[in-house]
Design a protein around this motif. Structure first.
Motif, PDB file in Angstrom:
ATOM      1  N   PRO A  87       0.833  -1.214   0.000  1.00  0.00           N
ATOM      2  CA  PRO A  87       0.000   0.000   0.000  1.00  0.00           C
ATOM      3  C   PRO A  87       0.864   1.258   0.000  1.00  0.00           C
ATOM      4  O   PRO A  87       0.905   2.024   0.966  1.00  0.00           O
ATOM      5  CB  PRO A  87      -0.817  -0.148   1.291  1.00  0.00           C
ATOM      6  CG  PRO A  87       0.083  -0.923   2.208  1.00  0.00           C
ATOM      7  CD  PRO A  87       0.836  -1.884   1.331  1.00  0.00           C
ATOM      8  N   THR A 129       2.117   4.940  -0.540  1.00  0.00           N
ATOM      9  CA  THR A 129       1.491   6.266  -0.584  1.00  0.00           C
ATOM     10  C   THR A 129       2.289   7.243  -1.443  1.00  0.00           C
ATOM     11  O   THR A 129       1.860   8.377  -1.652  1.00  0.00           O
ATOM     12  CB  THR A 129       1.362   6.841   0.831  1.00  0.00           C
ATOM     13  OG1 THR A 129       2.671   6.923   1.437  1.00  0.00           O
ATOM     14  CG2 THR A 129       0.470   5.957   1.696  1.00  0.00           C
ATOM     15  N   TYR A 153      -2.026   5.885  -8.673  1.00  0.00           N
ATOM     16  CA  TYR A 153      -2.643   4.592  -8.977  1.00  0.00           C
ATOM     17  C   TYR A 153      -3.523   4.709 -10.219  1.00  0.00           C
ATOM     18  O   TYR A 153      -3.987   5.802 -10.579  1.00  0.00           O
ATOM     19  CB  TYR A 153      -3.497   4.106  -7.802  1.00  0.00           C
ATOM     20  CG  TYR A 153      -2.698   3.577  -6.628  1.00  0.00           C
ATOM     21  CD1 TYR A 153      -2.643   2.206  -6.351  1.00  0.00           C
ATOM     22  CD2 TYR A 153      -1.993   4.431  -5.796  1.00  0.00           C
ATOM     23  CE1 TYR A 153      -1.919   1.715  -5.274  1.00  0.00           C
ATOM     24  CE2 TYR A 153      -1.264   3.953  -4.713  1.00  0.00           C
ATOM     25  CZ  TYR A 153      -1.233   2.592  -4.461  1.00  0.00           C
ATOM     26  OH  TYR A 153      -0.512   2.106  -3.391  1.00  0.00           O
ATOM     27  N   ALA A 171      -4.692   3.667   0.301  1.00  0.00           N
ATOM     28  CA  ALA A 171      -3.791   2.746  -0.398  1.00  0.00           C
ATOM     29  C   ALA A 171      -4.046   1.302   0.010  1.00  0.00           C
ATOM     30  O   ALA A 171      -4.008   0.388  -0.828  1.00  0.00           O
ATOM     31  CB  ALA A 171      -2.340   3.129  -0.118  1.00  0.00           C
ATOM     32  N   ILE A 172      -4.325   1.081   1.277  1.00  0.00           N
ATOM     33  CA  ILE A 172      -4.650  -0.272   1.752  1.00  0.00           C
ATOM     34  C   ILE A 172      -5.919  -0.771   1.081  1.00  0.00           C
ATOM     35  O   ILE A 172      -6.014  -1.932   0.657  1.00  0.00           O
ATOM     36  CB  ILE A 172      -4.784  -0.281   3.294  1.00  0.00           C
ATOM     37  CG1 ILE A 172      -3.413  -0.058   3.944  1.00  0.00           C
ATOM     38  CG2 ILE A 172      -5.395  -1.596   3.777  1.00  0.00           C
ATOM     39  CD1 ILE A 172      -3.469   0.153   5.443  1.00  0.00           C
ATOM     40  N   SER A 173      -6.908   0.108   0.942  1.00  0.00           N
ATOM     41  CA  SER A 173      -8.161  -0.288   0.288  1.00  0.00           C
ATOM     42  C   SER A 173      -7.940  -0.582  -1.186  1.00  0.00           C
ATOM     43  O   SER A 173      -8.558  -1.489  -1.748  1.00  0.00           O
ATOM     44  CB  SER A 173      -9.224   0.797   0.474  1.00  0.00           C
ATOM     45  OG  SER A 173      -8.951   1.936  -0.324  1.00  0.00           O
ATOM     46  N   LEU A 191      -5.204  -1.825  -2.510  1.00  0.00           N
ATOM     47  CA  LEU A 191      -4.530  -3.120  -2.596  1.00  0.00           C
ATOM     48  C   LEU A 191      -5.541  -4.244  -2.398  1.00  0.00           C
ATOM     49  O   LEU A 191      -5.513  -5.267  -3.103  1.00  0.00           O
ATOM     50  CB  LEU A 191      -3.419  -3.194  -1.544  1.00  0.00           C
ATOM     51  CG  LEU A 191      -2.315  -4.215  -1.780  1.00  0.00           C
ATOM     52  CD1 LEU A 191      -1.523  -3.887  -3.033  1.00  0.00           C
ATOM     53  CD2 LEU A 191      -1.388  -4.286  -0.572  1.00  0.00           C
TER      54      LEU A 191
END
Length: 345
Positions: free
Chosen positions: A147, A149, A153, A178-180, A182
């Motif tokens: 993820p 930052t 993207y 970013a986690i979401s 991925l």
């Protein structure tokens, strides 16, 4: 097969890799991964005569000596010397205006990225070239493995042969976003590598940044060739309001497509990225130069002279370059460019 014209962008100062990378010798021209420089490796990735035409390098006067020294032993190419730095959209437009044919296929590559799997890169280039030949503006979507930052993207849309339409581009997200991305699985990193026809790019630039497109055209028309290098005219170019290809074209065009690729890519954007791009020992340490590490894990040592000795460290970079010493945690590596030395040297 129609030959693809590599366009290699040589700009920036790589301040987050200070003190190894400095304004007077920036990271594209330094051997950071292996024995060749990142610029040399970029050139060699685009040397297959069955796939690529000779490269076009866009650089500034400050980097011209390094381009000359490293380009000539590898291949013949065209060098365009920007009058001043105006970000990536005008640099690419200069190259597009100088292509030998209006419909020339262009492959735009930064000069300071690392790609471990060249075969995967070439396969992606073939798909991108096919889409570009149909009029698409193609971005390379790098498989996201963390993820991050620090990257933009790309969210893929409907399937195309060899790629996908682009549903949207997203600027650098916060960590939660970013986690979401991925977890979603439909987002790739925007690696800053693009393919399109020269005329298609110039048409899109004229549609969304008409003043920039006209200034570049005028600069090329009034430019001149000296010692085999092309110098666009400075006065029209100075009027350009600089912008990136992402903001100027890719985020606006209705013709955006993406090719997904997993190729061991890194932008070598800071000391943590460089550590991860190098092979390490069993403890994940990477050492270049004289050093002794005891009970250390994930430590990067880069020294051009003095011996470095470290005990009990984890995820730390220690860099010695001439009379400068840098010590940073990997978590702090993004902030190296804020140091006074990095900003001024």
């Amino acid at each position: 097969m129609t030959l693809i014209h590599p366009v290699i962008l040589c700009g920036g100062s790589g301040t987050r890799l200070w003190p190894r990378s400095r304004r007077v010798l920036p990271k594209p021209f330094v051997p950071l991964v292996g024995e060749q420089t990142l610029f040399e490796a970029t050139l060699r990735r685009a040397m297959d005569p069955q796939m690529f035409a000779s490269p076009t390098v866009v650089t500034g006067a400050a980097h011209l000596a390094y381009v000359r020294a490293q380009l000539a032993p590898i291949c013949q190419g065209t060098t365009i010397v920007e009058p001043e730095a105006k970000n990536t959209a005008p640099a690419i437009a200069l190259a597009a205006q100088c292509m030998p044919r209006p419909d020339a296929l262009m492959l735009v590559c930064p000069s300071d990225h690392y790609i471990a799997d060249v075969a995967a890169f070439h396969e992606a280039v073939k798909h991108a070239a096919a889409l570009a030949g149909q009029g698409h503006m193609v971005a390379f979507g790098i498989t996201a493995t963390a993820p991050e930052t620090g990257f933009g993207y790309i969210r893929k849309g409907a399937a195309l042969k060899g790629g996908y339409e682009v549903e949207r581009f997203v600027e650098k997200p916060d960590l939660e976003t970013a986690i979401s991305f991925l977890a979603d699985g439909n987002y790739s990193w925007n690696g800053g590598i693009f393919a399109f026809r020269a005329d298609a790019f110039l048409a899109e630039l004229a549609a969304y940044r008409p003043a920039m497109a006209e200034a570049v055209r005028a600069s090329v028309a009034a430019g001149d060739t000296r010692d085999g290098e092309f110098y666009p005219a400075a006065e029209p170019f100075a009027a350009i309001e600089g912008d990136s290809i992402d903001y100027a074209v890719m985020e606006n065009t209705a013709r955006a497509a993406m090719v997904p690729v997993s190729m061991g890519w890194s932008d070598i954007g800071n000391w943590q990225a460089l550590r991860d791009a190098r092979d390490g020992d069993a403890q994940g340490n990477r050492v270049r130069g004289q050093a002794e590490l005891v009970d250390c894990t994930g430590v990067l040592v880069e020294t051009d002279g003095p011996r470095v000795n470290a005990i009990g460290l984890e995820d730390v970079a220690i860099v010695v370059d001439g009379d400068e010493v840098l010590v940073t945690t990997m978590a702090g590596a993004q902030k190296v460019g804020k140091l006074t030395g990095a900003a001024n040297q």
